[in-house]
Design a protein around this motif. Structure first.
Motif, PDB file in Angstrom:
ATOM      1  N   ALA A 171     -31.408  23.036  -5.849  1.00  0.00           N
ATOM      2  CA  ALA A 171     -32.299  22.722  -4.630  1.00  0.00           C
ATOM      3  C   ALA A 171     -31.788  23.390  -3.400  1.00  0.00           C
ATOM      4  O   ALA A 171     -32.634  24.032  -2.526  1.00  0.00           O
ATOM      5  N   GLU A 172     -30.694  23.235  -3.162  1.00  0.00           N
ATOM      6  CA  GLU A 172     -29.829  23.966  -1.894  1.00  0.00           C
ATOM      7  C   GLU A 172     -30.116  25.439  -1.977  1.00  0.00           C
ATOM      8  O   GLU A 172     -30.447  26.331  -0.917  1.00  0.00           O
ATOM      9  N   LEU A 173     -29.955  25.961  -3.332  1.00  0.00           N
ATOM     10  CA  LEU A 173     -30.101  27.401  -3.520  1.00  0.00           C
ATOM     11  C   LEU A 173     -31.585  27.877  -3.318  1.00  0.00           C
ATOM     12  O   LEU A 173     -31.896  29.108  -2.560  1.00  0.00           O
ATOM     13  N   ALA A 174     -32.728  26.935  -3.547  1.00  0.00           N
ATOM     14  CA  ALA A 174     -34.013  27.251  -3.383  1.00  0.00           C
ATOM     15  C   ALA A 174     -34.096  27.337  -1.819  1.00  0.00           C
ATOM     16  O   ALA A 174     -34.927  28.225  -1.314  1.00  0.00           O
ATOM     17  N   PHE A 175     -33.557  26.429  -1.097  1.00  0.00           N
ATOM     18  CA  PHE A 175     -34.013  26.348   0.413  1.00  0.00           C
ATOM     19  C   PHE A 175     -33.139  27.482   0.937  1.00  0.00           C
ATOM     20  O   PHE A 175     -33.605  28.016   2.056  1.00  0.00           O
ATOM     21  N   GLU A 194     -28.368  26.896   6.835  1.00  0.00           N
ATOM     22  CA  GLU A 194     -27.355  26.331   7.041  1.00  0.00           C
ATOM     23  C   GLU A 194     -27.228  25.184   6.040  1.00  0.00           C
ATOM     24  O   GLU A 194     -28.072  24.374   5.636  1.00  0.00           O
ATOM     25  N   VAL A 195     -25.748  24.924   5.815  1.00  0.00           N
ATOM     26  CA  VAL A 195     -25.689  23.432   5.011  1.00  0.00           C
ATOM     27  C   VAL A 195     -24.708  22.643   6.161  1.00  0.00           C
ATOM     28  O   VAL A 195     -23.659  22.909   6.245  1.00  0.00           O
ATOM     29  N   PHE A 196     -25.239  21.522   6.436  1.00  0.00           N
ATOM     30  CA  PHE A 196     -24.423  20.583   7.251  1.00  0.00           C
ATOM     31  C   PHE A 196     -23.902  19.597   6.544  1.00  0.00           C
ATOM     32  O   PHE A 196     -24.504  19.039   5.671  1.00  0.00           O
ATOM     33  N   VAL A 197     -22.582  19.320   6.971  1.00  0.00           N
ATOM     34  CA  VAL A 197     -21.846  18.227   6.342  1.00  0.00           C
ATOM     35  C   VAL A 197     -21.144  17.390   7.392  1.00  0.00           C
ATOM     36  O   VAL A 197     -20.844  18.059   8.670  1.00  0.00           O
ATOM     37  N   ARG A 232     -19.161  15.825  15.355  1.00  0.00           N
ATOM     38  CA  ARG A 232     -18.685  15.204  14.149  1.00  0.00           C
ATOM     39  C   ARG A 232     -19.540  15.949  12.848  1.00  0.00           C
ATOM     40  O   ARG A 232     -19.642  15.366  11.850  1.00  0.00           O
ATOM     41  N   ILE A 233     -20.259  16.902  13.009  1.00  0.00           N
ATOM     42  CA  ILE A 233     -21.002  17.537  12.028  1.00  0.00           C
ATOM     43  C   ILE A 233     -20.611  19.084  12.208  1.00  0.00           C
ATOM     44  O   ILE A 233     -20.383  19.734  13.020  1.00  0.00           O
ATOM     45  N   MET A 234     -20.271  19.515  10.705  1.00  0.00           N
ATOM     46  CA  MET A 234     -19.793  20.892  10.418  1.00  0.00           C
ATOM     47  C   MET A 234     -20.888  21.644   9.675  1.00  0.00           C
ATOM     48  O   MET A 234     -21.819  21.262   9.034  1.00  0.00           O
ATOM     49  N   CYS A 235     -20.602  22.922   9.951  1.00  0.00           N
ATOM     50  CA  CYS A 235     -21.654  23.849   9.198  1.00  0.00           C
ATOM     51  C   CYS A 235     -20.922  24.525   8.304  1.00  0.00           C
ATOM     52  O   CYS A 235     -19.896  25.267   8.467  1.00  0.00           O
ATOM     53  N   SER A 236     -21.333  24.511   7.006  1.00  0.00           N
ATOM     54  CA  SER A 236     -20.802  25.083   5.832  1.00  0.00           C
ATOM     55  C   SER A 236     -21.596  26.491   5.336  1.00  0.00           C
ATOM     56  O   SER A 236     -22.758  26.415   5.280  1.00  0.00           O
ATOM     57  N   HIS A 237     -20.780  27.505   5.217  1.00  0.00           N
ATOM     58  CA  HIS A 237     -21.403  28.800   4.856  1.00  0.00           C
ATOM     59  C   HIS A 237     -21.169  28.958   3.355  1.00  0.00           C
ATOM     60  O   HIS A 237     -20.039  29.322   2.838  1.00  0.00           O
ATOM     61  N   GLU A 238     -22.256  28.645   2.363  1.00  0.00           N
ATOM     62  CA  GLU A 238     -22.209  28.414   0.984  1.00  0.00           C
ATOM     63  C   GLU A 238     -22.741  29.932   0.467  1.00  0.00           C
ATOM     64  O   GLU A 238     -23.704  30.379   1.185  1.00  0.00           O
ATOM     65  N   PRO A 239     -22.315  30.215  -0.784  1.00  0.00           N
ATOM     66  CA  PRO A 239     -22.841  31.307  -1.618  1.00  0.00           C
ATOM     67  C   PRO A 239     -24.394  31.088  -1.718  1.00  0.00           C
ATOM     68  O   PRO A 239     -24.700  29.969  -2.163  1.00  0.00           O
ATOM     69  N   ARG A 240     -25.208  32.257  -1.816  1.00  0.00           N
ATOM     70  CA  ARG A 240     -26.592  31.982  -2.115  1.00  0.00           C
ATOM     71  C   ARG A 240     -26.792  33.147  -3.210  1.00  0.00           C
ATOM     72  O   ARG A 240     -26.291  33.991  -3.465  1.00  0.00           O
ATOM     73  N   LEU A 241     -28.243  32.886  -3.719  1.00  0.00           N
ATOM     74  CA  LEU A 241     -28.658  33.948  -4.610  1.00  0.00           C
ATOM     75  C   LEU A 241     -29.896  34.655  -4.029  1.00  0.00           C
ATOM     76  O   LEU A 241     -30.697  33.993  -3.333  1.00  0.00           O
ATOM     77  N   ASP A 242     -30.111  35.979  -4.430  1.00  0.00           N
ATOM     78  CA  ASP A 242     -31.147  36.473  -3.827  1.00  0.00           C
ATOM     79  C   ASP A 242     -32.539  36.057  -4.572  1.00  0.00           C
ATOM     80  O   ASP A 242     -32.243  35.334  -5.732  1.00  0.00           O
ATOM     81  N   GLY A 260     -25.890  28.776 -15.171  1.00  0.00           N
ATOM     82  CA  GLY A 260     -26.154  30.305 -15.054  1.00  0.00           C
ATOM     83  C   GLY A 260     -26.495  30.190 -13.512  1.00  0.00           C
ATOM     84  O   GLY A 260     -26.484  31.342 -12.851  1.00  0.00           O
ATOM     85  N   LEU A 261     -26.922  29.139 -13.008  1.00  0.00           N
ATOM     86  CA  LEU A 261     -27.393  28.963 -11.451  1.00  0.00           C
ATOM     87  C   LEU A 261     -26.272  28.426 -10.737  1.00  0.00           C
ATOM     88  O   LEU A 261     -26.122  28.797  -9.491  1.00  0.00           O
ATOM     89  N   VAL A 262     -25.474  27.775 -11.283  1.00  0.00           N
ATOM     90  CA  VAL A 262     -24.325  26.908 -10.581  1.00  0.00           C
ATOM     91  C   VAL A 262     -23.027  27.204 -11.425  1.00  0.00           C
ATOM     92  O   VAL A 262     -22.649  26.469 -12.259  1.00  0.00           O
ATOM     93  N   PRO A 263     -22.292  28.358 -11.237  1.00  0.00           N
ATOM     94  CA  PRO A 263     -21.224  28.796 -11.992  1.00  0.00           C
ATOM     95  C   PRO A 263     -20.118  27.726 -12.028  1.00  0.00           C
ATOM     96  O   PRO A 263     -19.314  27.540 -12.943  1.00  0.00           O
TER      97      PRO A 263
END
Length: 678
Positions: A432-436, A510-513, A577-587, A616-619
């Protein structure tokens, strides 16, 4: 004799008590005036010279003044010092006015020199007489209710500060509690007297608890940090004493501290981490006078989101949920608490593009918070196809609809279980994160997409706290999966505030944690809840205990610990107190192709094929079971799927295809209705 007098006073009616007070004042006030003249001259000369007339006149004038000030309307047992001050000021005004008139008319029949002394003596009489009457009535009330000294709970107050002082004063009129001492870790206060009670240092805690036969300790430090609060509660529990607490400063707001303020210690008090305070500018940015939609509005997180949003005065709040009862419950609650709020409830599944489109069309929605999801790990693990369909297809639908209708902000509520998942629920949330992320990367999108990832939410449906409470009420055992399981925890309101603020900070993708502090061992949480219930853990060392903690083994897909980050690349955000994570994404094109395979596997309901497609989507997805034991079936060809599923694959994420059908409504050119794919 004292007991007979106090019981006699208690039996009088309200009217009789008022008449008795007025009669007593009519007798006492002339005596007060005579005493004033005696003190003025030092002998009875002035008393005999003026006679009884001035004393009777001033007493007759004083009674109406006391009546107007509310002195006779106040219930003596619950006397307020404010009424005494008003009565004293009113009496002072009467004395001043009498002195002025006597001076102006040069009337020598009234002894002006004794008026000031009369005010002091009369006010002192009123104070002492009311407090004596209150003590007598309170004593008789205790007798009548059978509350002997041995039945009153002897309480120690932890914290010799302002809150502790207010609580000690309030307990003086309580028929249930009796404060006997204070405890404080400030050595300078040791053996001092505070609010007429001795203060003891915490190093003498065990000794004083035994000597004073203390039943309960009330923690009275509203400003205490969460970590310090947990340390003190653990310390008191180790001494086998019942612990209660006053609300925190945030809970108290401006309320006066009374005996009724005392509450039981809640699990939230034991997190060991202070709640993340919301920033007002971020909190209102995406909600104030905006049209806001919440999916999964009847769930634990969704309903709290609705409550938080309602406080920000949105233009309209759209509630979307597939559960009729949950939707009804949150709608009724919001209409009762916020009667002026415009609310639009919609029943439907987030997988149904037609239903989502109907809720969005013509509303001018500015913000969407997507909280609808299946989140119970074992249930989703046993129903993989439905779990993936709801969590992945639903998120993809919301992302496409938000893009199509030009929604300004769209926020996905994710979970720490999406990080290196070992279960299908966590993996579905990562997809779902990849979709967003893919939707955020579209070149012409007008929507700012973001994701919020946090740990377990205390008290939410399916969380361990309600389960443990239920098991304790049933007499046990408490079941945990492994003694080393640890989890991050946060409060439901805190989670909702994080989601709202994250949407305001988002730039796109962004992914906020949340900086969630230290994790909590589940077995420690279980033991704490047993202690908070006034019970003792049953174990090999203590077979006579009340509640056993039973280890049942890890459930399918469950991890010993959860993480919040996939990679190590994090940057600070606008919130401390909130961080921003830079996660890998798919085209998006690649994501579309892999989603096709995933939904073909879901159509076949082959769990092995589903796990292969998910990987295949989430190695980083590492399922709990071996991939070699079951016989692997060939991946179905999309061309051989049912016509309904082919339609879903053709339209599952393509915004261009969805809009290109001759200006047709989006719901006719996007994903199929929920009852078409099973």
């Amino acid at each position: 004799m004292t007991d007979a007098l106090s019981l006699g006073l208690l039996r009088l009616s309200r009217r009789q008590k008022v008449a008795l007070m007025i009669a007593a004042d009519l007798l006492a006030l002339p005596l007060c005036f005579a005493c004033a003249l005696f003190l003025r001259s030092g002998n009875l000369e002035l008393v005999t010279r003026y006679g009884p007339t001035p004393a009777l006149v001033i007493a007759a004038c004083t009674i109406p003044v006391f009546s107007l000030s509310g002195l006779y309307r106040t219930v003596v047992r619950y006397f307020d010092l404010k009424v005494l001050w008003i009565s004293g000021l009113s009496l002072a005004c009467l004395v001043g006015l009498t002195y002025t008139l006597s001076f102006l008319v040069n009337d020598s029949s009234l002894p002006r020199t004794g008026l000031l002394i009369y005010w002091f003596i009369a006010f002192s009489y009123v104070v002492f007489s009311r407090f004596i009457a209150r003590a007598l009535l309170h004593r008789s009330q205790q007798r009548r209710n059978g509350l002997e000294e041995r039945n009153i709970r002897r309480v120690a107050i932890f914290g010799a500060g302002e809150a502790g002082f207010q609580l000690a004063v309030a307990m003086r009129s309580s028929a249930e509690y009796r404060a006997v001492c204070f405890f404080d870790d400030d050595a300078a206060l040791d053996k001092k007297i505070f609010a007429d009670l001795p203060v003891h240092h915490t190093r003498t805690l065990h000794e004083q608890l035994q000597q004073r036969a203390i039943h309960e300790v009330v923690l009275a430090i509203p400003t205490l940090s969460s970590g310090k609060r947990r340390h003190i509660i653990d310390l008191l529990h180790r001494h086998g004493v019942s612990v209660r607490t006053l609300p925190t400063l945030l809970e108290l707001v401006d309320r006066k501290i009374t005996v009724q303020s005392i509450r039981d210690v809640k699990v939230e008090d034991l997190l060991g981490r202070d709640a993340v305070p919301p920033r007002e500018d971020l909190f209102a940015k995406c909600t104030f006078r905006k049209v806001v939609m919440v999916t999964g509005a009847g769930g634990s997180i969704g309903s709290e989101l609705c409550r938080q949003i309602a406080t920000c005065e949105p233009q309209r709040l759209i509630l979307f949920d597939h559960s009729e009862y949950a939707l009804y419950a949150i709608e009724q609650e919001l209409r009762q608490r916020y009667p002026d709020l415009l609310i639009a409830p919609h029943i439907g599944s987030v997988c149904d593009a037609t239903a989502v489109s109907a809720a969005l069309r013509g509303q001018g929605v500015d913000t969407i918070y997507h909280a609808a999801a299946y989140k119970h790990v074992p249930l989703v693990e046993g129903n993989m196809s439905e779990g993936i369909r709801n969590n992945v297809l639903g998120s993809w639908t919301i992302a496409n609809m938000a893009d199509h209708f030009g929604v300004q902000t769209c926020v996905l509520i994710s979970t720490d279980k999406a990080v290196r998942p070992t279960n299908v629920m966590g993996a579905s949330k990562r997809i779902a994160e990849l979709a967003f992320q893919a939707a955020a990367a579209r070149p012409n999108t007008r929507t700012t997409f973001s994701m919020v990832r946090f740990g377990n939410v205390l008290g939410s449906s399916g969380s361990v706290v309600p389960l443990f409470r239920k098991q304790i009420r049933a007499g046990g055992p408490i079941t945990i999966t492994h003694p080393d399981v640890i989890r991050f925890f946060m409060l439901i309101p805190e989670a909702a505030q994080l989601v709202i603020q994250a949407g305001a900070m988002a730039k796109g993708g962004e992914v906020f944690v949340l900086d969630m502090g230290k994790p909590v061992r589940i077995i420690d949480l279980a033991r704490t809840m047993i202690e908070m219930s006034g019970l003792v853990e049953k174990s090999r060392k203590n077979p006579a205990g009340d509640i056993e903690i039973k280890v049942v083994g890890l459930r399918p897909g469950e991890k010993l610990y959860e993480e919040l980050l996939i990679g190590g690349e994090v940057t600070p955000s606008e919130h401390a107190r909130i961080m921003c994570s830079h996660e890998p994404r798919l085209d998006e094109a690649e994501l579309q192709e892999r989603l096709d395979r995933l939904f073909l596997a879901c159509e076949s309901r082959d769990e092995l094929e589903i796990q292969i497609a998910v990987q295949g989507l989430v190695p980083e997805y590492a399922p709990y079971c071996s991939m070699d034991s079951p016989r692997r079936k060939p991946t179905p060809d999309p061309q051989e799927a049912s016509p309904t599923l082919q339609l879903a694959f053709l339209r599952i994420g393509s915004r261009k295809r969805a809009v290109a059908d001759g200006g047709a409504d989006i719901e006719h050119a996007s994903m199929p209705r929920s009852n078409e794919v099973t």
